[in-house]
Design a protein around this motif. Structure first.
Motif, mmCIF file in Angstrom:
data_model
loop_
_atom_site.group_PDB
_atom_site.id
_atom_site.type_symbol
_atom_site.label_atom_id
_atom_site.label_comp_id
_atom_site.label_asym_id
_atom_site.label_seq_id
_atom_site.Cartn_x
_atom_site.Cartn_y
_atom_site.Cartn_z
ATOM 1 N N THR A 199 13.132 -8.468 3.600
ATOM 2 C CA THR A 199 13.015 -9.064 4.932
ATOM 3 C C THR A 199 14.343 -9.120 5.679
ATOM 4 O O THR A 199 14.368 -9.444 6.864
ATOM 5 N N ARG A 200 15.441 -8.811 5.009
ATOM 6 C CA ARG A 200 16.734 -8.721 5.693
ATOM 7 C C ARG A 200 17.005 -7.300 6.184
ATOM 8 O O ARG A 200 18.090 -7.009 6.699
ATOM 9 N N GLY A 201 16.021 -6.415 5.985
ATOM 10 C CA GLY A 201 16.169 -5.042 6.437
ATOM 11 C C GLY A 201 16.975 -4.178 5.493
ATOM 12 O O GLY A 201 17.428 -3.094 5.872
ATOM 13 N N GLU A 202 17.122 -4.615 4.225
ATOM 14 C CA GLU A 202 17.907 -3.865 3.243
ATOM 15 C C GLU A 202 16.982 -3.111 2.293
ATOM 16 O O GLU A 202 15.946 -3.639 1.874
ATOM 17 N N VAL A 203 17.355 -1.893 1.947
ATOM 18 C CA VAL A 203 16.573 -1.111 0.984
ATOM 19 C C VAL A 203 16.843 -1.654 -0.407
ATOM 20 O O VAL A 203 17.991 -1.761 -0.833
ATOM 21 N N ILE A 204 15.782 -1.998 -1.109
ATOM 22 C CA ILE A 204 15.932 -2.510 -2.465
ATOM 23 C C ILE A 204 15.192 -1.642 -3.491
ATOM 24 O O ILE A 204 15.201 -1.951 -4.682
ATOM 25 N N GLY A 205 14.587 -0.543 -3.037
ATOM 26 C CA GLY A 205 13.903 0.333 -3.974
ATOM 27 C C GLY A 205 13.454 1.631 -3.338
ATOM 28 O O GLY A 205 13.435 1.778 -2.113
ATOM 29 N N ILE A 206 13.104 2.593 -4.198
ATOM 30 C CA ILE A 206 12.519 3.864 -3.760
ATOM 31 C C ILE A 206 11.097 3.912 -4.296
ATOM 32 O O ILE A 206 10.881 3.880 -5.520
ATOM 33 N N ASN A 207 10.113 3.991 -3.410
ATOM 34 C CA ASN A 207 8.717 4.049 -3.847
ATOM 35 C C ASN A 207 8.482 5.325 -4.642
ATOM 36 O O ASN A 207 8.832 6.417 -4.212
ATOM 37 N N SER A 208 7.869 5.161 -5.825
ATOM 38 C CA SER A 208 7.816 6.300 -6.744
ATOM 39 C C SER A 208 6.449 6.554 -7.348
ATOM 40 O O SER A 208 6.000 7.693 -7.419
ATOM 41 N N ALA A 210 0.843 -1.193 0.000
ATOM 42 C CA ALA A 210 0.000 0.000 0.000
ATOM 43 C C ALA A 210 0.881 1.246 0.000
ATOM 44 O O ALA A 210 1.552 1.556 0.980
ATOM 45 N N VAL A 211 0.892 1.965 -1.127
ATOM 46 C CA VAL A 211 1.649 3.204 -1.289
ATOM 47 C C VAL A 211 0.660 4.282 -1.694
ATOM 48 O O VAL A 211 -0.134 4.096 -2.612
ATOM 49 N N ASN A 212 0.701 5.408 -1.009
ATOM 50 C CA ASN A 212 -0.245 6.492 -1.238
ATOM 51 C C ASN A 212 0.492 7.811 -1.374
ATOM 52 O O ASN A 212 1.706 7.880 -1.141
ATOM 53 N N PRO A 213 -0.214 8.892 -1.757
ATOM 54 C CA PRO A 213 0.428 10.202 -1.805
ATOM 55 C C PRO A 213 1.137 10.518 -0.492
ATOM 56 O O PRO A 213 0.538 10.476 0.580
ATOM 57 N N GLY A 214 2.423 10.815 -0.584
ATOM 58 C CA GLY A 214 3.247 11.057 0.596
ATOM 59 C C GLY A 214 4.285 9.972 0.801
ATOM 60 O O GLY A 214 5.290 10.175 1.485
ATOM 61 N N ASN A 215 4.070 8.785 0.222
ATOM 62 C CA ASN A 215 5.069 7.719 0.278
ATOM 63 C C ASN A 215 6.210 7.941 -0.702
ATOM 64 O O ASN A 215 7.243 7.266 -0.645
ATOM 65 N N SER A 216 6.036 8.853 -1.653
ATOM 66 C CA SER A 216 7.065 9.106 -2.659
ATOM 67 C C SER A 216 8.418 9.364 -2.016
ATOM 68 O O SER A 216 8.550 10.219 -1.143
ATOM 69 N N GLY A 217 9.430 8.648 -2.502
ATOM 70 C CA GLY A 217 10.789 8.846 -2.007
ATOM 71 C C GLY A 217 11.156 7.981 -0.830
ATOM 72 O O GLY A 217 12.322 7.913 -0.447
ATOM 73 N N GLY A 218 10.170 7.301 -0.247
ATOM 74 C CA GLY A 218 10.444 6.427 0.889
ATOM 75 C C GLY A 218 11.028 5.095 0.449
ATOM 76 O O GLY A 218 10.940 4.709 -0.715
ATOM 77 N N PRO A 219 11.626 4.344 1.386
ATOM 78 C CA PRO A 219 12.297 3.102 1.018
ATOM 79 C C PRO A 219 11.352 1.918 0.893
ATOM 80 O O PRO A 219 10.341 1.823 1.598
ATOM 81 N N LEU A 220 11.702 1.006 -0.018
ATOM 82 C CA LEU A 220 11.106 -0.320 -0.101
ATOM 83 C C LEU A 220 12.156 -1.276 0.443
ATOM 84 O O LEU A 220 13.298 -1.285 -0.033
ATOM 85 N N ILE A 221 11.796 -2.086 1.425
ATOM 86 C CA ILE A 221 12.771 -2.848 2.217
ATOM 87 C C ILE A 221 12.456 -4.329 2.153
ATOM 88 O O ILE A 221 11.292 -4.736 2.230
#
Length: 511
Positions: A265-274, A252-263
């Motif tokens: 299960t190992r706690g690593e960032v694998i993307g930027i929600n866009s 679930a990504v909504n207005p305001g999530n832009s630029g936040g991390p996609l993580i």
């Protein structure tokens, strides 16, 4: 990552792409996209309902009668949220009304039924004209990637901002400097004056698997430090003309999530929600993130030089469907079909021709035509690439030195191959050679004018007035050449035609 296909907005059904920055009022209806990050009014946050936490393990149904129940272990999202959440920031921007309106108030016809709906979010002092007027506020998310205050976010979050403020989870606020942005990949890098900040570990998006659990942290609708979770739905998604091979999720990504991390299960960032696809401007199950491998490449360039360079090959390409695969005797409908070659560009210097099908770049398979732009654009100018090209029924290897995408392209080469029809009933075309005056006026050195199109050619989209240049990659200048090539074809032929200033391939089924 294997490209799973191109996603396009189905505007006829009201489905449209929206960038998920906070503060967007309303949404997209029909073909109207409410996107970017600035808002002209505040939105009341949705009511929150209490819910019980998910159990750590869920009993699975027995495989067979009498068999012991198995357990499925779910990822510990609480640990990831508490650890990584400290490095996720809320971003507030201030821009002039002129900048803001470009982002979230579309310019629409006053007769449109939604005109009054959108007009209510415009500052009355703007008067529908120029001038910056009163400031407008917008918001988004980001995450800290180095202890000295380097932050990653989306370019559309800070686009046109006069002032950027970063708020940490511990409630401290800092004025941020925009080190640089790259609109082509929608990545921006910010810097705040702070030390010993918490950071998020970086993962490798290229190792992602479809079905893998992921979670997002951000500030949807201004609700800071919101955590949502889901799975990877697909990788390598191509959206419109974007060069980014997006990660698709059902998070679930909504207005305001832009630029936040996609993580992961190992706690690593694998993307930027866009981005999201939505009929309402809110989440509807289709969310897209920029792979972190792409974002880090862009970040490193911005930190080092303050700008980003993208490479170019200098070709226009089309999708290879089954009809083209049959025409070019390909085993599978995969690759990027070269329709035009830029005069004097890297592709022409490497020997690429119209009608070539690019199958691999540096050993990486080109499945859909959209794979090629993402590989090339994310390379650096001056890099050498090895191209495996299908030409006249066999593979050839070409080496190209990539150019700079910021350079203006020269006029497309006229010496490329094209698809030509013939006078026979199998194609349904009536053809004649170009007259000398037509060659001079059009700039087309050779080809056949289509005087009439019927049958298979008309069904495929060939029109009278088109100029046909080649058949199955073989240049044609006479009806005899066309008849010979069509006679040798099996199920279909690929016709390269010139229509106005455009050259396009059209597959015509004849079997």
């Amino acid at each position: 990552m294997r490209n799973e296909g191109t996603v396009t907005a189905i505007t006829a059904k009201g489905l449209t792409l929206a960038l998920c920055a906070a503060g967007v009022i309303g949404g997209a209806v029909g073909a109207l996209a409410v996107n970017h990050n600035n808002a002209a009014a505040e939105v009341a946050p949705p009511a929150l309902a209490a819910s019980a936490p998910a159990p750590a393990a869920v009993p699975a149904p027995p495989i067979a009668a009498g068999a012991p129940a198995a357990t499925v272990t779910l990822p510990d999202f609480t640990r990831i949220a508490s650890t990584n959440g400290k490095a996720v920031v809320n971003i507030r921007v201030v821009g002039g009304i002129k900048t803001a309106n470009r982002g979230n108030v579309p310019e629409i016809d006053p007769r449109h039924p939604l005109y009054e709906f959108f007009r209510q979010f415009q500052d009355p002092r703007q008067g529908g004209g120029g001038g910056r007027g009163a400031p407008v506020f917008g918001a988004g998310s980001g995450f800290i990637v180095s202890p000295d205050g380097v932050i990653l976010t989306n370019a559309h979050v800070v686009q046109g901002a006069d002032e950027v403020t970063v708020k940490l989870q511990d409630r401290r606020e800092f004025r941020a400097k925009v080190l640089g942005t790259d609109p082509r990949t929608d990545v921006a890098v910010l810097k705040i004056d702070a030390k010993n900040l918490p950071t998020v570990p970086m993962g490798q998006s290229r190792s992602l698997l479809v079905g893998e659990w992921v979670l997002a942290i951000g500030s949807p609708y201004g609700l800071e430090s919101t955590v949502t979770a889901g799975v990877v739905s697909a990788t390598g998604r191509a959206l419109d003309d974007n060069v980014v091979p997006f990660i698709q999720t059902d998070v679930a990504v909504n207005p305001g999530n832009s630029g936040g991390p996609l993580i992961n299960t190992r706690g690593e960032v694998i993307g930027i929600n866009s981005q999201i696809y939505s009929q309402t401007g809110g989440y509807q199950g289709l969310s897209f993130a920029i792979p972190i491998d792409v974002a880090i490449k862009i970040k490193d360039q911005i930190v080092a030089t303050g700008k980003v360079q993208h490479a170019k090959l200098g070709v226009s390409v089309q999708e290879v469907g089954q009809a083209f695969a049959d025409s070019f005797r390909l085993e599978s409908p995969e690759g990027a079909l070269v329709s035009t070659v830029e005069r004097g560009g890297p592709a022409e210097r490497a020997g690429l021709k119209s009608g070539d099908v690019i199958r691999r770049v540096n050993g990486r398979a080109i499945v859909a035509s959209s794979d090629l732009p993402s590989i090339i654009a994310l390379s650096r100018p001056g890099e050498r690439v090895a191209l495996d090209v299908w030409r006249e029924g066999k593979l050839v290897r070409l080496d190209a030195t990539l150019g700079d995408a910021s350079e203006k392209p020269k006029r497309a080469a006229r010496e490329d191959l094209a698809q030509a029809p013939d006078n026979s009933a199998r194609l349904g075309l009536a053809l004649r050679p170009l007259e000398p005056i037509e060659r001079r006026q059009s700039g087309i050195p050779a080809g056949l004018v289509i005087e009439d199109a019927s049958g298979a050619a008309a069904i495929a989209g060939v029109e009278p007035g088109d100029v046909l240049i080649s058949v199955n990659g073989r240049a044609v200048t006479s009806l005899d050449q066309v008849r010979d090539l069509v006679a040798k074809a099996n199920k279909s032929v690929a016709l390269l035609i010139q229509r106005g200033s455009d050259r396009i391939f059209i597959p015509v089924r004849i079997g």
